[in-house]
Design a protein around this motif. Structure first.
Motif, PDB file in Angstrom:
ATOM      1  N   UNK A  76       0.846  -1.198   0.000  1.00  0.00           N
ATOM      2  CA  UNK A  76       0.000   0.000   0.000  1.00  0.00           C
ATOM      3  C   UNK A  76       0.882   1.250   0.000  1.00  0.00           C
ATOM      4  N   UNK A  77       1.510   1.544  -1.122  1.00  0.00           N
ATOM      5  CA  UNK A  77       2.441   2.680  -1.162  1.00  0.00           C
ATOM      6  C   UNK A  77       1.779   4.026  -0.910  1.00  0.00           C
ATOM      7  N   UNK A  78       0.448   4.105  -1.010  1.00  0.00           N
ATOM      8  CA  UNK A  78      -0.256   5.356  -0.721  1.00  0.00           C
ATOM      9  C   UNK A  78      -0.469   5.568   0.771  1.00  0.00           C
ATOM     10  N   UNK A  79       0.029   4.661   1.608  1.00  0.00           N
ATOM     11  CA  UNK A  79      -0.144   4.781   3.064  1.00  0.00           C
ATOM     12  C   UNK A  79       0.175   6.195   3.537  1.00  0.00           C
ATOM     13  N   UNK A  80      -0.784   6.824   4.229  1.00  0.00           N
ATOM     14  CA  UNK A  80      -0.542   8.176   4.737  1.00  0.00           C
ATOM     15  C   UNK A  80      -1.038   8.393   6.159  1.00  0.00           C
ATOM     16  N   UNK A 126       6.095   8.318   5.684  1.00  0.00           N
ATOM     17  CA  UNK A 126       5.046   9.308   5.926  1.00  0.00           C
ATOM     18  C   UNK A 126       5.506  10.713   5.560  1.00  0.00           C
ATOM     19  N   UNK A 127       6.764  11.018   5.828  1.00  0.00           N
ATOM     20  CA  UNK A 127       7.274  12.349   5.493  1.00  0.00           C
ATOM     21  C   UNK A 127       7.356  12.565   3.986  1.00  0.00           C
ATOM     22  N   UNK A 128       7.323  11.485   3.232  1.00  0.00           N
ATOM     23  CA  UNK A 128       7.326  11.595   1.781  1.00  0.00           C
ATOM     24  C   UNK A 128       5.944  11.736   1.178  1.00  0.00           C
ATOM     25  N   UNK A 129       4.895  11.645   2.000  1.00  0.00           N
ATOM     26  CA  UNK A 129       3.533  11.791   1.511  1.00  0.00           C
ATOM     27  C   UNK A 129       3.116  13.262   1.597  1.00  0.00           C
ATOM     28  N   UNK A 130       2.247  13.728   0.698  1.00  0.00           N
ATOM     29  CA  UNK A 130       1.867  15.146   0.713  1.00  0.00           C
ATOM     30  C   UNK A 130       1.006  15.542   1.899  1.00  0.00           C
ATOM     31  N   UNK A 131       0.311  14.582   2.496  1.00  0.00           N
ATOM     32  CA  UNK A 131      -0.555  14.882   3.648  1.00  0.00           C
ATOM     33  C   UNK A 131      -0.666  13.611   4.488  1.00  0.00           C
ATOM     34  N   UNK A 132       0.001  13.579   5.630  1.00  0.00           N
ATOM     35  CA  UNK A 132       0.058  12.358   6.441  1.00  0.00           C
ATOM     36  C   UNK A 132      -0.305  12.663   7.891  1.00  0.00           C
ATOM     37  N   UNK A 133      -0.724  11.618   8.599  1.00  0.00           N
ATOM     38  CA  UNK A 133      -1.113  11.762  10.001  1.00  0.00           C
ATOM     39  C   UNK A 133      -0.595  10.584  10.806  1.00  0.00           C
ATOM     40  N   UNK A 134      -0.040  10.891  11.966  1.00  0.00           N
ATOM     41  CA  UNK A 134       0.243   9.897  13.007  1.00  0.00           C
ATOM     42  C   UNK A 134      -0.783  10.102  14.094  1.00  0.00           C
ATOM     43  N   UNK A 135      -1.608   9.098  14.341  1.00  0.00           N
ATOM     44  CA  UNK A 135      -2.559   9.177  15.449  1.00  0.00           C
ATOM     45  C   UNK A 135      -2.065   8.287  16.581  1.00  0.00           C
ATOM     46  N   UNK A 136      -1.818   8.880  17.729  1.00  0.00           N
ATOM     47  CA  UNK A 136      -1.471   8.124  18.921  1.00  0.00           C
ATOM     48  C   UNK A 136      -2.736   7.904  19.743  1.00  0.00           C
ATOM     49  N   UNK A 137      -2.682   6.954  20.654  1.00  0.00           N
ATOM     50  CA  UNK A 137      -3.841   6.657  21.500  1.00  0.00           C
ATOM     51  C   UNK A 137      -3.389   6.661  22.944  1.00  0.00           C
ATOM     52  N   UNK A 138      -3.772   7.701  23.660  1.00  0.00           N
ATOM     53  CA  UNK A 138      -3.455   7.758  25.086  1.00  0.00           C
ATOM     54  C   UNK A 138      -4.689   7.313  25.869  1.00  0.00           C
ATOM     55  N   UNK A 168       5.728  18.961  17.929  1.00  0.00           N
ATOM     56  CA  UNK A 168       6.667  20.075  17.831  1.00  0.00           C
ATOM     57  C   UNK A 168       7.763  19.786  16.810  1.00  0.00           C
ATOM     58  N   UNK A 169       8.285  18.560  16.832  1.00  0.00           N
ATOM     59  CA  UNK A 169       9.364  18.225  15.909  1.00  0.00           C
ATOM     60  C   UNK A 169       8.901  18.181  14.458  1.00  0.00           C
ATOM     61  N   UNK A 170       7.657  17.796  14.235  1.00  0.00           N
ATOM     62  CA  UNK A 170       7.150  17.655  12.872  1.00  0.00           C
ATOM     63  C   UNK A 170       6.438  18.903  12.363  1.00  0.00           C
ATOM     64  N   UNK A 171       6.414  19.939  13.186  1.00  0.00           N
ATOM     65  CA  UNK A 171       5.808  21.197  12.738  1.00  0.00           C
ATOM     66  C   UNK A 171       6.509  21.680  11.473  1.00  0.00           C
ATOM     67  N   UNK A 172       5.713  22.093  10.500  1.00  0.00           N
ATOM     68  CA  UNK A 172       6.297  22.554   9.246  1.00  0.00           C
ATOM     69  C   UNK A 172       6.531  21.459   8.227  1.00  0.00           C
ATOM     70  N   UNK A 173       6.244  20.204   8.598  1.00  0.00           N
ATOM     71  CA  UNK A 173       6.342  19.097   7.654  1.00  0.00           C
ATOM     72  C   UNK A 173       4.940  18.732   7.168  1.00  0.00           C
TER      73      UNK A 173
END
Length: 254
Positions: A76-80, A126-138, A168-173
Motif C-alpha cells: 500500500x504505497x499510498x499509506x498516509x 510518511x514524510x514523503x507523503x503530501x498529507x500524512x497523520x500519526x494518530x497516537x492513542x493515550x 513540535x518536531x514535525x511542525x512545518x512538515x
C-alpha cells in the motif's frame, strides 16, 4: 485529518476500539489495513469484513514490526495514516515485586515501545507523503490515575507527552500528529469491562470520535465529552476530587 480518501494502517486493531474504528473508517471510503498478532483473528476479520486488509504484527517484537511495516508500504504505497492502537492493561499490586514487575515490563514494551517502533519504521515514508497523520492513542488515565493500573497510567501519560513532543518536531512538515484520548469504554481491555455500566458504550464512543474527526479536521486532540472530566480536572482545580471519584466509582475503568 481528512475523514476519507486515506490509506490507514492500524496495528493492534483486531478487537475493541481499534476494530470499531477500522470498520467505520473503511465505511467512509478509506483503505484500511488492520494489524494484529493472532492469525486466527485476522482471518476472521478478513472473512467477516470484506474490503478490510490484514497483516500480522506483534508490537512487542521489533523485528516483526519492521518486517510488517515494510510489507504494508510495499502493498500500500499510498499509506498516509498510522493509528498506533495496540495496548494492554493489567491490574497490578505494587506492594510486592511479584505483583507488578512482569506486567509492568509487558505494559511499557507494548504501550510505549510499540508505538515508538511503529513510528520509527514508518516516519520516512510518511514524510514523503503530501498529507500524512500519526494518530497516537493515550487515555483519560494519562491525566488522572486509576489505583489498580499504575503501569497503564504511566504508559498513557508517556504517550501523551510523546505526542506533544513529536508534534513540535514535525511542525512545518507534511505530517500532523493527532492524539486520541478515550475515557473508560466498554471493551475487553480488562476482563468483564465490556459489561461495565460506568464505561461508555463502544458504539457511542466511535460515533462521537468519527463526528469529531469530521468536524474538527485541524484538531490536535480528539476528546469525546466524557473524557473532559479526567483530561481537565487539574486545570479546573479539581484534581484531588477527580482522582477520588475515579477510584471510587470505576475500580477497573480505562
Amino acid at each position: 485529518m481528512d475523514i476519507s480518501g486515506n490509506t490507514i494502517f492500524i496495528p493492534g486493531a483486531t478487537s475493541g476500539i481499534g476494530l470499531a474504528l477500522a470498520m467505520r473508517l473503511h465505511d467512509r471510503g478509506n483503505t484500511v489495513i488492520v494489524g494484529g498478532r493472532r492469525a486466527d483473528r485476522l482471518e476472521r476479520i478478513a472473512a467477516e469484513h470484506p474490503g478490510l486488509h490484514t497483516i500480522r504484527i506483534d508490537t512487542a517484537d521489533p523485528a516483526v514490526i519492521g518486517e510488517a511495516c515494510r510489507e504494508v508500504i510495499a502493498r500500500h504505497p499510498a499509506l498516509n495514516v498510522v493509528i498506533a492502537m495496540a495496548g494492554v492493561m493489567r491490574v497490578e499490586d505494587w506492594t510486592v515485586p511479584s505483583g507488578f514487575l512482569a506486567t509492568a515490563e509487558e505494559t511499557i514494551t507494548t504501550n510505549v515501545l510499540g508505538p515508538i517502533r511503529v513510528i520509527a519504521a514508518l516516519i520516512e515514508h510518511l514524510r514523503g507523503r503530501p498529507d500524512a497523520t500519526i494518530m497516537t492513542v493515550s487515555s483519560g488515565l494519562a491525566f488522572a490515575p486509576l489505583r489498580a493500573t499504575p503501569s497503564y497510567n504511566a504508559s498513557k501519560a508517556a504517550i501523551h507527552m510523546l505526542s506533544e513532543s513529536l508534534r513540535l518536531q514535525l511542525a512545518g512538515t507534511t505530517v500532523s500528529v493527532l492524539e486520541l484520548e478515550p475515557p473508560s469504554v466498554q471493551t475487553d481491555l480488562l476482563p468483564g469491562h465490556a459489561e461495565n455500566e460506568n464505561a461508555m458504550p463502544l458504539d457511542d464512543f466511535v460515533d462521537e470520535v468519527m463526528t469529531l474527526l469530521e468536524t474538527q479536521p485541524d484538531a490536535t486532540e480528539i476528546q469525546v465529552e466524557r473524557v473532559a472530566f479526567l483530561r481537565y480536572g487539574e486545570a479546573r482545580g479539581e484534581y484531588d476530587q477527580v482522582v477520588a471519584t475515579l477510584n471510587s466509582t470505576d475500580p477497573h475503568g480505562r
